[in-house]
Structures are given as C-alpha cells and as structure tokens.
Enzyme design. Sequence first.
Site, PDB file in Angstrom:
ATOM      1  N   GLY A 131      59.160  56.559   0.483  1.00 55.05           N
ATOM      2  CA  GLY A 131      59.416  57.999   0.622  1.00 55.05           C
ATOM      3  C   GLY A 131      60.728  58.389  -0.054  1.00 55.05           C
ATOM      4  N   ARG A 184      76.167  53.603 -13.648  1.00 56.07           N
ATOM      5  CA  ARG A 184      77.538  53.664 -14.171  1.00 56.07           C
ATOM      6  C   ARG A 184      78.354  52.429 -13.787  1.00 56.07           C
ATOM      7  NH1 ARG A 184      78.753  60.086 -14.302  1.00 56.07           N
ATOM      8  NH2 ARG A 184      77.279  60.479 -15.998  1.00 56.07           N
ATOM      9  N   ARG A 197      54.150  54.692  -3.747  1.00 54.69           N
ATOM     10  CA  ARG A 197      53.752  53.484  -3.031  1.00 54.69           C
ATOM     11  C   ARG A 197      52.890  52.691  -4.005  1.00 54.69           C
ATOM     12  NH1 ARG A 197      54.654  57.247   1.296  1.00 54.69           N
ATOM     13  NH2 ARG A 197      56.468  56.345   2.313  1.00 54.69           N
ATOM     14  N   CYS A 198      52.836  51.397  -3.835  1.00 53.73           N
ATOM     15  CA  CYS A 198      52.129  50.556  -4.816  1.00 53.73           C
ATOM     16  C   CYS A 198      51.472  49.387  -4.089  1.00 53.73           C
ATOM     17  CB  CYS A 198      53.148  50.050  -5.845  1.00 53.73           C
ATOM     18  SG  CYS A 198      52.465  48.865  -7.001  1.00 53.73           S
ATOM     19  N   GLY A 243      62.921  51.977   1.713  1.00 53.84           N
ATOM     20  CA  GLY A 243      62.906  51.632   3.133  1.00 53.84           C
ATOM     21  C   GLY A 243      62.428  50.198   3.368  1.00 53.84           C
ATOM     22  N   ASP A 244      62.071  49.909   4.612  1.00 48.99           N
ATOM     23  CA  ASP A 244      61.661  48.557   5.017  1.00 48.99           C
ATOM     24  C   ASP A 244      60.558  47.963   4.145  1.00 48.99           C
ATOM     25  OD1 ASP A 244      63.397  48.201   7.041  1.00 48.99           O
ATOM     26  OD2 ASP A 244      61.990  48.653   8.665  1.00 48.99           O
ATOM     27  N   THR A 304      66.202  56.547   3.164  1.00 45.36           N
ATOM     28  CA  THR A 304      65.137  57.171   3.955  1.00 45.36           C
ATOM     29  C   THR A 304      65.762  58.197   4.895  1.00 45.36           C
ATOM     30  OG1 THR A 304      63.734  56.807   5.894  1.00 45.36           O
ATOM     31  CG2 THR A 304      65.140  55.014   5.303  1.00 45.36           C
ATOM     32  N   ASP A 327      64.832  59.152   7.735  1.00 41.47           N
ATOM     33  CA  ASP A 327      64.642  58.891   9.182  1.00 41.47           C
ATOM     34  C   ASP A 327      65.745  58.052   9.835  1.00 41.47           C
ATOM     35  OD1 ASP A 327      62.290  60.282   9.106  1.00 41.47           O
ATOM     36  OD2 ASP A 327      61.025  58.511   8.874  1.00 41.47           O
ATOM     37  N   ASP A 331      65.851  54.934   9.910  1.00 43.05           N
ATOM     38  CA  ASP A 331      65.154  53.905  10.681  1.00 43.05           C
ATOM     39  C   ASP A 331      65.244  52.514  10.045  1.00 43.05           C
ATOM     40  OD1 ASP A 331      63.594  54.493   8.521  1.00 43.05           O
ATOM     41  OD2 ASP A 331      61.709  54.653   9.604  1.00 43.05           O
ATOM     42  N   ARG A 360      58.551  59.325  12.464  1.00 41.11           N
ATOM     43  CA  ARG A 360      57.311  58.804  13.066  1.00 41.11           C
ATOM     44  C   ARG A 360      57.609  57.765  14.131  1.00 41.11           C
ATOM     45  NH1 ARG A 360      53.907  57.266   8.089  1.00 41.11           N
ATOM     46  NH2 ARG A 360      55.621  58.372   7.131  1.00 41.11           N
ATOM     47  N   ALA A 418      68.749  72.434  21.990  1.00 38.95           N
ATOM     48  CA  ALA A 418      67.367  72.347  22.481  1.00 38.95           C
ATOM     49  C   ALA A 418      67.348  72.160  23.998  1.00 38.95           C
ATOM     50  CB  ALA A 418      66.656  71.181  21.809  1.00 38.95           C
ATOM     51  N   HIS A 434      64.813  82.165  26.220  1.00 38.85           N
ATOM     52  CA  HIS A 434      64.137  81.523  25.082  1.00 38.85           C
ATOM     53  C   HIS A 434      64.448  80.038  25.093  1.00 38.85           C
ATOM     54  CE1 HIS A 434      68.149  82.043  23.450  1.00 38.85           C
ATOM     55  NE2 HIS A 434      67.845  81.113  22.576  1.00 38.85           N
ATOM     56  N   GLU A 488      58.258  63.662  15.155  1.00 36.40           N
ATOM     57  CA  GLU A 488      56.899  63.575  14.634  1.00 36.40           C
ATOM     58  C   GLU A 488      56.008  62.572  15.380  1.00 36.40           C
ATOM     59  OE1 GLU A 488      57.438  62.286  10.660  1.00 36.40           O
ATOM     60  OE2 GLU A 488      55.357  62.575  10.068  1.00 36.40           O
ATOM     61  N   HIS A 526      57.849  68.590   5.046  1.00 40.62           N
ATOM     62  CA  HIS A 526      58.535  68.062   3.865  1.00 40.62           C
ATOM     63  C   HIS A 526      59.770  68.840   3.434  1.00 40.62           C
ATOM     64  CE1 HIS A 526      55.159  65.300   2.198  1.00 40.62           C
ATOM     65  NE2 HIS A 526      55.760  64.827   3.257  1.00 40.62           N
ATOM     66  N   GLN A 539      62.275  68.981   4.957  1.00 38.53           N
ATOM     67  CA  GLN A 539      63.387  68.110   5.354  1.00 38.53           C
ATOM     68  C   GLN A 539      63.690  67.022   4.322  1.00 38.53           C
ATOM     69  OE1 GLN A 539      62.731  67.188   9.888  1.00 38.53           O
ATOM     70  NE2 GLN A 539      60.833  67.878   8.972  1.00 38.53           N
TER      71      GLN A 539
END
Length: 320
Positions: free
Chosen positions: A12, A26, A73-74, A103-104, A126, A128, A130, A172, A187, A216, A223, A250, A252
Amino acid sequence: MERTIGVLTSGGDAPGMNAAIRSVVRSAIKKGFRVIGVRRGYNGLINGDLIEMDMRSVSNILQRGGTMLYTARCDEFRYEEGLQRAKKTCEENGIEGIVVIGGDGSFRGAADLSARGVKCVGIPGTIDNDIQCSEYTIGYDTAMNTAMEMVDKIRDTAESHYRCSVVEVMGRHAGHIALNCGIACGATFILVPEVPYSIDAIVEKMKMTQKIGKHHFIILVAEGIGNVNELAKEIERLTGIESRATILGHVQRGGSPTVRDRVIASQMAHYAVDLLEKGVGNRVVGMQKNEVVDFDIQEALRMKKPFDTNLYQIAHDISF
Ligand code: ADP
C-alpha cells in the site's frame, strides 16, 4: 567498479514514500553508488521495469503524496520462479542491494530475495503504523492529520443537527489511527481491534453524556471492527439519536506528507543506504525511542508492538 543499488516501493502507498526515495537516491549517489529505480514494486524487478536515477530525478517530489516509482502487489514474487526472475534482473543490471519501502508483506519478499543473494533493506512505509519493530511508520502522521481534519468537518454538521456520526478510519488490524484521531477529535467512543467492545457500553456512554447536556456524538471506528453502517443503525435504534456513518477510506492515503513523515522518511532511507554500503542485507530499519535502528528481517517480523492501553483509557476518561 561502480557499485549499484535499487530502490522500490511495494504494497500500500503512504505519504512520505517519495521523501524516502529521494533520500535513498541522493544518499547513495553522494557515496558514489549508481542508483536504479524499480517501478511497481516487485513487478518491476521481475519484468525489468527499471529507471536510472540521478540527483535531479528526485527533484520536486518531497512534498507529494503517493510514490513516483508506483507501487503494486505481486503474487509471482511469492514463488521461486518469480524470485529467480527478480534475481536475474539484479544480476544483469549489477544491482547488489535494494531498499524496499513497504509493509510486512514487502519485508517477507525482501527476506526471500536476500536469501537468494540480493541484499535487501526494508523501510517501514504504511499509514497504519502496524509494523511491529518500529514505533513509527512513514505515512502515519499524515494519515492521522488528514483523518482529524475530516472528522472536524463531520463534527460541524453532526453538531448542527444533534446527530451521532460514526466515522470509520483506516486500520484493518491496528487501531493506532483510530485511537489518536479519536483523542484529537474528542470522540465519545473509540472502537479498535485491540480492545473488545460492547454496543451497550457505547449506548450507555451516549445516554449518560446526553443527560449532562451533550447533543452530538462522534464514534470513531477502526476499519477492522466491521460494518459501520450497521453499527450506526443499531446505535440509532437503541438511543433514538439520528446516526450517520461515514467511511473516510482512501482520502487518508493521499496528500502532501507532514514534516514528521518527510523527516523520518529521509532519516530512515539515509540509514538504509549506510547498511547497504557496509554490505549488510536482510535488515529492516525501525524507530525505537526516537532513534533509527535496524533488525534482522525475521526477528522484526516476530516482534510484537503493544497497543497503548493507557492512552485508550485517557481517551475514555475525558470524553464527556
Ligand atoms: P505490505 O508490504 O504493505 O504489507 P502486501 O502484504 O500486499 O503489502 O505485500 C506486498 C508484496 O510483497 C506482495 O504483493 C508480494 O509481492 C510480496 N510478498 C508478500 N508476502 C510475501 C511472502 N511471504 N514471500 C514473498 N513475497 C511476499
């Protein structure tokens, strides 16, 4: 003979990846390396989609989101044939080492390629946050700030209509964005994959704060928790308060990286080039106690990063 290294972005995308590419290019050229950019992650290695990088090829990208080398991704790279094709591309182009920004999953690939003779050093990129071996990942700060700005806007309308807004942010498997954004946006409740929750607890908190004058509500949801539309409906049914769900998605992942992302990306990439210069591969660069450090890839993948339960408690203690 001139030494050559490659650089690629995989998995990602995250804001700040361009700052990392720029710093790799550089730092390496300054040390006398030739640098090759590999496009679309490991696909570029398998298919020979390479570009020669020079000092100017990374001009004017520092402030841009996304990645100038593109990412993908591959699946082929998970198999021996794909790995051998990637190795062949490296041999044909004299590439002795690669900086892998991702990422991982990307680090697993980097370990496999290192085991086949191409030294790879990973940099955590990444949104996240994570990656277990690093307190910080490139893109995280920008993503949190974007999410915060969006939730602030949602709050304006939720407040005007006496509504409850259930907002899903990315993450996730990790609630780091939700937790920090939840505190930053006041929140009423924060739902993260690391902490079990009950709908009754949310309803109880909303009713209790309503009794002391609150009209409110923002419920911030990572996610990984599940369907926010269903959650909003359930909250409305149980409280009688009109509730709406928003999935930030997305948005974000994009945008101009923050100072923090640009600086840390530049530092980590510089460090990764130092490792390759020493002939060291199969490593991941990380941030620990604000210091840039490195780990063996397998060791890094086994590490555990604790969720900040103290911060989570603070968030709930002050949301009324
Ligand atoms: P991230 O790097 O963001 O975690 P992914 O998990 O999608 O993203 O992984 C990115 C890419 O890394 C995959 O598309 C694949 O090419 C490679 N990869 C992932 N897991 C492995 C693995 N176990 N072995 C080899 N390559 C892998």
